[in-house]
Design a protein around this motif. Structure first.
Motif, mmCIF file in Angstrom:
data_model
loop_
_atom_site.group_PDB
_atom_site.id
_atom_site.type_symbol
_atom_site.label_atom_id
_atom_site.label_comp_id
_atom_site.label_asym_id
_atom_site.label_seq_id
_atom_site.Cartn_x
_atom_site.Cartn_y
_atom_site.Cartn_z
ATOM 1 N N LYS A 161 51.962 36.667 36.265
ATOM 2 C CA LYS A 161 50.628 36.119 35.970
ATOM 3 C C LYS A 161 49.786 36.063 37.234
ATOM 4 N N ILE A 162 50.377 35.548 38.283
ATOM 5 C CA ILE A 162 49.661 35.430 39.559
ATOM 6 C C ILE A 162 49.251 36.820 40.054
ATOM 7 N N GLU A 163 50.161 37.753 39.960
ATOM 8 C CA GLU A 163 49.872 39.123 40.382
ATOM 9 C C GLU A 163 48.717 39.724 39.591
ATOM 10 N N SER A 164 48.690 39.475 38.303
ATOM 11 C CA SER A 164 47.643 40.090 37.487
ATOM 12 C C SER A 164 46.265 39.529 37.869
ATOM 13 N N TYR A 165 46.200 38.229 38.186
ATOM 14 C CA TYR A 165 44.912 37.672 38.639
ATOM 15 C C TYR A 165 44.549 38.191 40.028
ATOM 16 N N ILE A 166 45.561 38.384 40.882
ATOM 17 C CA ILE A 166 45.283 38.943 42.219
ATOM 18 C C ILE A 166 44.696 40.351 42.082
ATOM 19 N N HIS A 167 45.278 41.145 41.187
ATOM 20 C CA HIS A 167 44.784 42.514 40.993
ATOM 21 C C HIS A 167 43.365 42.513 40.427
ATOM 22 N N GLN A 168 43.096 41.621 39.474
ATOM 23 C CA GLN A 168 41.743 41.544 38.912
ATOM 24 C C GLN A 168 40.745 41.172 40.004
ATOM 25 N N ARG A 169 41.132 40.208 40.839
ATOM 26 C CA ARG A 169 40.245 39.742 41.913
ATOM 27 C C ARG A 169 39.960 40.873 42.890
ATOM 28 N N GLU A 170 40.977 41.646 43.234
ATOM 29 C CA GLU A 170 40.813 42.739 44.193
ATOM 30 C C GLU A 170 39.735 43.719 43.742
ATOM 31 N N LYS A 171 39.596 43.869 42.429
ATOM 32 C CA LYS A 171 38.641 44.851 41.925
ATOM 33 C C LYS A 171 37.186 44.414 42.094
ATOM 34 N N PHE A 172 36.988 43.158 42.484
ATOM 35 C CA PHE A 172 35.616 42.672 42.700
ATOM 36 C C PHE A 172 35.306 42.421 44.164
ATOM 37 N N LEU A 173 36.273 42.694 45.045
ATOM 38 C CA LEU A 173 36.055 42.406 46.471
ATOM 39 C C LEU A 173 35.340 43.544 47.157
#
Ligand code: ZN
Length: 185
Positions: free
Chosen positions: A173-185
């Motif tokens: 779960k944590i990884e999936s939110y990290i990946h989503q966040r990376e796409k907006f950085l």
């Protein structure tokens, strides 16, 4: 045979118009004040629009006026994702599924009791090297997230350089939110 159940969980991105599983997309709803609210948990009432977790799709949707917002939606999405990440890390720690503190974490890494290693952005070089050596040896995935002050805050403690997540369910779960966040950085 077509699977109607599968279609139920597919939504169209308002940016690229591709159909995707609802779980892969970010949901947004229009508040009664006509403000866009990012609805990460897909729980808010109202008709939602869905968008890929992607800066490109967000730009396209805004350009085509498929979504209209006076706010900086990108910043808002990042903030929501970070809040969610923080809450998950805190929850994992409270549930005994996260480990922190140098000795405990090193031990957990060596004994393969850690699924995911989260490193503070401001971690010292030597400590970072040491953790990464242990993690790489055991094939443990790692990410940089937050600074040590915030990581500590999430655990209700003094600043922390790193946190190990011990349970795969939390880790994913944590990884999936990290990946989503990376796409907006
Ligand atoms: Zn899209």
């Amino acid at each position: 045979m077509p699977n109607p159940e599968k279609n139920q969980f597919q939504r169209t991105c308002v940016g690229c118009y591709n159909k995707q599983s609802r779980n892969e997309l970010l949901r947004m709803v229009l508040s009664p004040q006509k403000d866009i609210i990012i609805d990460l948990d897909s729980k808010l009432p109202g008709k939602g629009v869905y968008i890929c977790p992607s800066q490109d799709c967000l730009n396209r949707a805004l350009k085509r006026k498929r979504i209209i917002s006076g706010k900086d939606l990108r910043a808002e999405i990042i903030k929501k994702l970070e809040d969610k990440l923080g809450a998950l890390i805190g929850l994992a720690y409270k549930a005994g599924k996260a480990v922190s503190g140098q000795t405990n974490l090193q031990l957990a890494l060596k004994s393969k009791k850690t699924k995911l290693l989260l490193l503070a952005n401001d971690i010292g070089q030597n400590l970072q090297k040491n953790y990464l050596f242990l993690a790489n040896k055991e094939g443990i995935r790692h990410y940089y997230i937050f600074d040590s002050l915030r990581l500590g805050d999430l655990l209700g403690s003094s600043p922390r350089n790193a946190v190990g997540i011990k349970e795969e369910k939390f880790a994913l779960k944590i990884e999936s939110y990290i990946h989503q966040r990376e796409k907006f950085l």
